[in-house]
Structures are given as structure tokens and as C-alpha cells.
Design a protein around this motif. Structure first.
Motif, short mmCIF file in Angstrom:
data_model
loop_
_atom_site.label_atom_id
_atom_site.label_comp_id
_atom_site.label_asym_id
_atom_site.label_seq_id
_atom_site.Cartn_x
_atom_site.Cartn_y
_atom_site.Cartn_z
N GLU A 118 -46.04 0.81 56.31
CA GLU A 118 -44.79 1.54 56.09
C GLU A 118 -44.21 1.21 54.70
O GLU A 118 -43.83 2.09 53.94
CB GLU A 118 -43.80 1.13 57.17
CG GLU A 118 -42.52 1.92 57.21
CD GLU A 118 -42.69 3.19 58.02
OE1 GLU A 118 -41.75 3.94 58.11
OE2 GLU A 118 -43.80 3.42 58.55
N ASN A 119 -44.23 -0.08 54.39
CA ASN A 119 -43.72 -0.55 53.12
C ASN A 119 -44.47 0.03 51.94
O ASN A 119 -43.89 0.44 50.94
CB ASN A 119 -43.83 -2.07 53.05
CG ASN A 119 -42.51 -2.73 53.27
OD1 ASN A 119 -41.50 -2.21 52.79
ND2 ASN A 119 -42.48 -3.82 53.97
N GLN A 132 -46.16 2.76 51.83
CA GLN A 132 -45.94 4.19 51.70
C GLN A 132 -44.63 4.49 50.99
O GLN A 132 -44.51 5.50 50.31
CB GLN A 132 -45.94 4.86 53.08
CG GLN A 132 -47.36 5.12 53.57
CD GLN A 132 -47.40 5.67 54.97
OE1 GLN A 132 -46.51 5.40 55.77
NE2 GLN A 132 -48.41 6.44 55.25
N GLN A 133 -43.67 3.60 51.19
CA GLN A 133 -42.36 3.86 50.58
C GLN A 133 -42.25 3.27 49.18
O GLN A 133 -41.22 3.36 48.55
CB GLN A 133 -41.26 3.28 51.47
CG GLN A 133 -41.04 4.14 52.69
CD GLN A 133 -40.14 3.48 53.69
OE1 GLN A 133 -39.70 2.35 53.49
NE2 GLN A 133 -39.84 4.17 54.76
N LEU A 134 -43.34 2.69 48.71
CA LEU A 134 -43.32 2.03 47.40
C LEU A 134 -43.06 3.04 46.29
O LEU A 134 -43.73 4.05 46.18
CB LEU A 134 -44.68 1.35 47.18
CG LEU A 134 -44.79 0.54 45.91
CD1 LEU A 134 -43.92 -0.70 46.01
CD2 LEU A 134 -46.21 0.14 45.66
N GLN A 135 -42.05 2.76 45.50
CA GLN A 135 -41.72 3.61 44.37
C GLN A 135 -41.90 2.80 43.10
O GLN A 135 -41.37 1.71 42.98
CB GLN A 135 -40.27 4.09 44.46
CG GLN A 135 -40.03 5.03 45.61
CD GLN A 135 -40.01 6.46 45.16
OE1 GLN A 135 -39.52 6.76 44.09
NE2 GLN A 135 -40.58 7.35 45.95
N THR A 184 -38.61 2.09 40.74
CA THR A 184 -37.57 1.14 41.10
C THR A 184 -38.06 -0.26 40.79
O THR A 184 -39.24 -0.57 40.91
CB THR A 184 -37.23 1.25 42.60
OG1 THR A 184 -38.45 1.15 43.32
CG2 THR A 184 -36.55 2.55 42.92
N PRO A 206 -41.48 -4.33 47.12
CA PRO A 206 -41.21 -4.34 48.55
C PRO A 206 -41.45 -5.72 49.14
O PRO A 206 -42.40 -6.40 48.77
CB PRO A 206 -42.21 -3.34 49.10
CG PRO A 206 -43.31 -3.33 48.10
CD PRO A 206 -42.68 -3.59 46.76
N THR A 220 -49.72 -4.76 43.84
CA THR A 220 -48.49 -4.03 43.49
C THR A 220 -47.80 -4.68 42.30
O THR A 220 -47.28 -3.99 41.44
CB THR A 220 -47.50 -3.96 44.67
OG1 THR A 220 -47.43 -5.24 45.26
CG2 THR A 220 -47.92 -2.94 45.70
#
Lengths: 224, 422
Positions: free
Chosen positions: B168-169, B171-174, B177, B181, B202
Motif C-alpha cells: 500500500e505504501n 503504491q502511494q509513493l510520490q 514529496t 514512506p 526508494t
């Protein structure tokens, strides 16, 4: 008009100062962040031109500083970084305009004039050049008090000419101002010749002398 | 298929034949045992009767008994296999149906006369036994299977929980920003390794992204500043009344060359930024409004060349595109369609949910490409402000969104298509 120019590159600062002073403005130059901050605190200005990347600080902080003093000055950011974040951040902090280097000095001057008109006279200002009167709030032009019918582009050209009166204005600068930088995607800017010709014809028909002089090889000069 | 569904399914597939086999084995063993017991009893009974008949004081009235459990009849022939055990079905009055019996037949001699002694035991009660036993077995099996599946499911959920959280984390990684995460803690060694690897990756990607971002910004600053100095000095020089027209023209040309260099730098940095994913769309954008904006902006050039412009803009869903990229995409494609057109030429723009197409007439021959637009590749010797990056930029924008840019020459027209779906 009193202008504070905060730019760390001496060559750029000098040329901007020289051009603006030729157009009748009083320019104070600062070359780094502390000096800029001191100048802001000491005097009132009509306009502040500020570079973002400064020694010992960020130009954006100077905008905050100026805003905290409730100063009326218009703010133009000049930056070599064509970064959207900077533009948005600058507008958020209360800057009025953003110019990406390199820009034409005539463009800076025109934008500064428009900004000061908007700020100081709340848009209710009449720009005069001899018998030509331009009411910038109503966007109407009169020659010897007789209304002159101009298209939007011709109106913009005329204002640009008056702001940069007696200076040589190049075709790229004119095209960039009136049509934006995107015009280049579609080819050359030879088309502006037609517009200048129409504007000149309308001014002559209204009884003006031929103010728009062609400077061979370079551009135009609006002069009496 | 989800991981949990998959393991549960595999487990069931393995467990079902195993349990069914065990049940069958148990049933079969039990049945054999029971039959063996009955046969033993029948043998015992038979021994008992033989002893009875050979006794001198035997009551021979027994010879008249002809019932299902006990039957004795005189026999003529003696060539029957004896003793003989088998399963038979006999009709029973009480139940009005045929029921299973175990039957034992043996030839015995009473005096000099041979008799066939038939002893039978009803197996109907035993049949009930089997049914009950297998029923209980079946219920046990089902309960066991259910328990195992449930335990497996609950355990898996617990064990895989950090994995799903990590997924989940990620997938939401931008990238844009600054915050990395926070990955959930896990006591499972494999997940700890996975998380460590992801964290490292990451961090590195994030670092590369930041480095690239500041590089493009710094490069812009370092390159544009000297250009700006030269540009402004030339502009001031132009103001000198002593400048002769030829000199003025040379200055203007120099100034324009600098402008070109500046735009080239911008374009290259722009390409780098697109490739670095620095333009992330905040809100979907309607492409038709961008097309309309640019047709108005280029109106003058259209008129100059007497070009006719036709649209066919069908309502299409807004696209996830950054405003700057949307502007660049359309201004490049429409700009090309105008720039390389011919006087009295035509431009057709169509937009639907599958593609955006630009067609234009031209005096130029077909391009030697279909879908790979290289940087600095100028397809025509054309004396204008082209820097050979326009189509490369359009292609990068398309690639960054999973779209495709293609070119074809069709009925005398140059056709550029942006396919929104593959």
C-alpha cells in the motif's frame, strides 16, 4: 518612479538600471540579501524587482519581508530558473509578475509600467504621449480627444511603444510581448509587420505625425 | 487471484483427497472386520449344530425348521462346495424389502442322509453401523478441513499483514514529496529483508530524483545568466544612435542567436524534467480547451498563410496531464501543422477518447519516420527557428503518460496521432 532592483549579477544589474533610468525611473540597486533587506526597511518604493537566487538568502523571503511592512510596492520576480514552483510560490507570497531570464529590457520596462499603473492608480490612469491619450482602465485611445478605434493587438503594441518611447524596440521583443513566447512554435514573427503597418496608418489618419520609425535592420523606435 | 485465495485453494486441493482417502480406508477396514466377525459367529453356530446332530439324543424335529436364520433340507447331490459363505439379499416381511444377509451353507450327514445346513445373519443393523460411522467420519473430516482452512486464513492474514501494508505504501509513493514512506515493522525475517531493500531503493531513487531536480535548476541558472547578460548588453548597444544599420542588424542577429540558445537550453532541461517525472498532474485537464486556446493564439499565422482549420472534437474524458505539458503538446503539434504547411493549405484536428490527430497539407515530402522521434533530428532543411526538439518533447510527454505518438503520410497529408490507449 522609484524602483528597488535586487540582483546579484553586476552586469545584469547595471544594464537594467541603465535602461530603466533612461526611461525616467529612479533606480536603487542592491546586490545581496542583507543589502536588499536594509533598503526595503529604509525607503518606500513603487516597485521592487527581485532575483530569487541571491547571496546570503532567498529573494522569496524578501517578498515576505516587504509584505510584512504593508508596503504598496509592486513586485516583479526575475529568475533564471523557469521553475513552476517558484512562480506559484512567488505569486502566493504576493508578487505581481514573474520574468524568466533572459528577457528583453523593453519587456521588463513595459511590465513595470503596467504594474505601477495598476497598483498606484488602481488602474485609473491615462498614459499620454503628445496628443495621444490612452485610458488604461477603459482601454480606450484618443488622439486630440477623438476616439481611435484599435484592435486588441494594436492597443498592446501602442502601450508597449509608449512605455519604451524613444528606444529601439526589436521585432522579437514586440512579438514576445504581444503574442507570448508560444508564437515561435508557429514559425517566424514577420507577421507583426502587418500590425505595425495598420497601427501606423490609423495614427496617421487620426492626425498624428509618423511616430513609429523603422530602424533598419533592427526594429522600431516610437519617437517624436 | 489474491495470495490468500491462492494458498487456501492449494491447501484445499491437497487436503480434500487426503481426507477422503483416509475416510475410505477407515470405512473399508471396519467393514472387513465386521464381516470377519460374522463369519466367525456363523462358523461357531455351525460347529454347535453339527455337535447337536451327532449326539445320540438329538431331537430330529429340528429338521422341519425352515426359517431365514436357520434352514436344513435333505440333499440328493453332494457335489456342492462346502462350507460355502456368501452375501445374499432376501425379502423380509416386516420391512417389505430385500435386506442383506450373510449366509453359510454346509453339507452335514445325519445318520446316512446328507443335509444342507443353511445359517444366515441379517446384516441390516451392520449396514446402519457403517452409515453412522461414515457419517461421523465425514463430519469430523469436514470440521477438520474447515478448522485448518480457517486457521490458515487467519494466520496468513496476520503474517502477510506487513506485506500488504508495505505494498500500500509503495503504491502511494510520490517522488516529488520530500517525505519517505514509513514502512511498517515486522518480525518476519523475509519481510524485514524486503523492507530494507525497498527502503534502500526508494532512498536511492528519491536521492536521484532530488539530485536531477536541482541539477536542472542549477543548470538553468548557470546557463541562462550569462545569456541574459549578453542579451541585455546587446539591447543597450542597440540604443546607441551612432550604430549604423548594418551593425544594428548584426547585433539583432547575435541577440536572436542567443535567444535560440536560451530556448534550446530550456527545451533540453524541459526534456530532462519530463523524464525525471517532475510534472505530476494535479487535476485532469480537458484537451479540447487547450486546442481551442491555441487555435485562437495562432489565429494570425493561420490567416497569414490563408490556412483553413477544421475541428472534430468529440467529448472526451479529461486527461491526467500537467497544464504545462498539455500546453507544450498542443502548441508543438499545432505549431508544426502551421509552420510546415503551404499557402491556402488545410489543417484537420480530431479528438476523441482514443486519440488526438493532427493532419496538415504541406509541400514537404513524407518524413522518414513513423514513431521514433530523435533529438536534434531535423527532418527538413528549413530556415526557421526549429531546434529539432519539438517532436522529441511531444514523444517524451506521450511516453510519460503511457501514450504513443505515431506519424504517417496519407493522401498527401502529414498525420500525427497521439494514441491515448495502446
Amino acid at each position: 518612479m522609484k524602483v528597488l532592483l535586487i540582483e546579484d549579477e553586476p552586469a545584469l544589474s547595471t544594464s537594467m538600471q541603465q535602461y530603466l533610468e533612461q526611461q525616467g525611473h529612479i533606480v536603487t540597486a542592491a546586490y545581496d540579501f542583507p543589502e536588499g533587506r536594509d533598503k526595503i526597511a529604509e525607503f518606500d518604493y513603487d516597485c521592487m524587482i527581485v532575483d530569487i537566487g541571491l547571496p546570503h538568502g532567498n529573494g522569496l523571503s524578501l517578498i515576505q519581508e516587504l509584505k510584512s511592512l504593508d508596503a504598496e510596492a509592486g513586485i516583479i520576480i526575475i529568475s533564471a530558473r523557469n521553475a513552476l514552483e517558484d512562480k506559484l510560490r512567488g505569486l502566493e507570497l504576493g508578487s505581481d509578475d514573474y520574468l524568466t531570464k533572459p528577457f528583453h529590457l523593453s519587456e521588463l520596462n513595459a511590465r513595470m509600467n503596467a504594474l505601477i499603473r495598476r497598483k498606484k492608480f488602481h488602474g485609473n490612469n491615462v498614459v499620454n504621449f503628445r496628443e495621444i491619450k490612452v485610458n488604461t482602465s477603459a482601454q480606450v485611445v484618443a488622439v486630440n480627444d477623438t476616439p481611435l478605434d484599435l484592435t486588441g493587438k494594436e492597443y498592446q503594441l501602442l502601450l508597449y511603444f509608449i512605455a519604451n518611447q524613444r528606444r529601439v524596440v526589436t521585432k522579437p521583443a514586440l512579438a514576445g510581448h504581444v503574442w507570448g513566447d508560444d508564437y515561435l512554435y508557429a514559425g517566424s514573427y514577420d507577421f507583426i509587420y502587418t500590425h505595425i503597418k495598420n497601427l501606423r496608418r490609423k495614427l496617421l489618419d487620426a492626425g498624428c505625425p509618423d511616430y513609429i520609425q523603422t530602424v533598419y535592420g533592427t526594429g522600431y523606435r516610437f519617437s517624436d | 487471484m489474491r495470495l490468500l485465495t491462492k494458498t487456501t485453494l492449494y491447501f484445499s486441493l491437497l487436503l480434500l483427497p487426503l481426507i477422503a482417502g483416509t475416510g475410505f480406508l477407515l470405512y473399508w477396514q471396519l467393514k472387513r472386520q465386521l464381516k470377519h466377525e460374522i463369519d466367525e459367529e456363523l462358523n461357531n453356530d455351525s460347529q454347535y449344530w453339527k455337535a447337536y446332530f451327532s449326539a445320540p439324543n438329538a431331537d430330529l424335529a429340528v429338521l422341519d425348521i425352515h426359517t431365514q436364520p436357520f434352514d436344513i433340507t435333505p440333499l440328493d447331490k453332494t457335489d456342492i462346495k462346502s462350507p460355502f459363505l456368501k452375501d445374499v439379499m432376501l425379502y423380509q416381511e416386516i420391512d417389505h424389502e430385500r435386506v442383506p444377509f450373510r449366509q453359510r451353507q454346509e453339507i452335514i450327514n445325519i445318520g446316512q442322509q446328507p443335509y444342507l445346513l443353511t445359517l444366515r445373519r441379517s446384516m441390516i443393523e451392520k449396514g446402519d453401523w457403517y452409515r453412522n460411522i461414515s457419517m461421523v467420519m465425514f463430519f469430523i473430516c469436514v470440521a477438520l478441513l474447515g478448522c485448518i482452512l480457517l486457521v490458515n486464513w487467519v494466520l496468513s492474514r496476520r503474517i502477510w499483514k506487513p506485506f500488504y501494508a508495505t505494498l500500500e505504501n509503495m503504491q502511494q509513493l510520490q517522488l516529488d514529496t520530500l517525505a519517505l514512506p514509513a514502512l511498517p515493522q515486522s518480525s518476519t525475517k523475509e519481510f524485514q529483508r524486503l523492507q530494507a531493500a525497498l527502503q534502500q531503493m526508494t532512498t536511492r531513487i528519491h536521492h536521484d530524483f532530488q539530485a536531477m531536480k536541482s541539477l536542472t535548476e542549477d543548470a538553468a541558472h548557470e546557463m541562462q545568466t550569462p545569456l541574459a547578460i549578453a542579451q541585455q548588453q546587446l539591447e543597450l548597444l542597440l540604443q546607441d544612435p551612432a550604430i549604423a544599420p548594418e551593425q544594428g542588424h548584426a547585433i539583432l542577429q547575435t541577440s536572436e542567436a542567443l535567444q535560440r540558445l536560451s530556448r534550446l537550453t530550456n527545451s533540453l532541461l524541459f526534456l530532462a524534467k519530463i523524464e525525471n517525472n517532475q510534472y505530476i498532474a494535479a487535476a485532469p485537464i480537458a484537451l479540447e480547451t487547450i486546442i481551442e486556446k491555441y487555435t485562437q493564439l495562432f489565429d494570425l499565422q493561420l490567416q497569414e498563410q490563408h490556412l483553413s482549420l477544421q475541428f472534430q472534437l468529440k467529448a472526451s474524458p479529461p486527461l491526467p496531464l500537467h497544464p504545462i505539458l498539455a500546453d507544450t503538446l498542443i502548441s508543438n503539434l499545432l505549431g508544426n501543422a502551421i509552420k510546415y504547411n503551404m499557402p491556402q493549405g488545410r489543417i484537420f484536428i480530431t479528438l476523441d477518447k482514443a486519440a488526438c490527430t493532427f493532419r496538415n497539407t504541406s509541400l514537404l515530402p513524407p518524413l522518414p519516420v513513423t514513431n521514433n522521434f530523435e533529438r536534434f533530428k531535423k527532418y527538413h532543411a528549413y530556415p526557421n527557428h526549429s531546434n529539432g526538439l519539438g517532436l522529441a518533447i511531444v514523444q517524451r510527454i506521450c511516453e510519460a503518460h503511457g501514450w504513443q505518438l505515431t506519424y504517417r503520410y496519407e493522401e498527401g497529408m502529414h498525420v500525427f496521432v497521439v494514441h491515448f490507449v495502446h
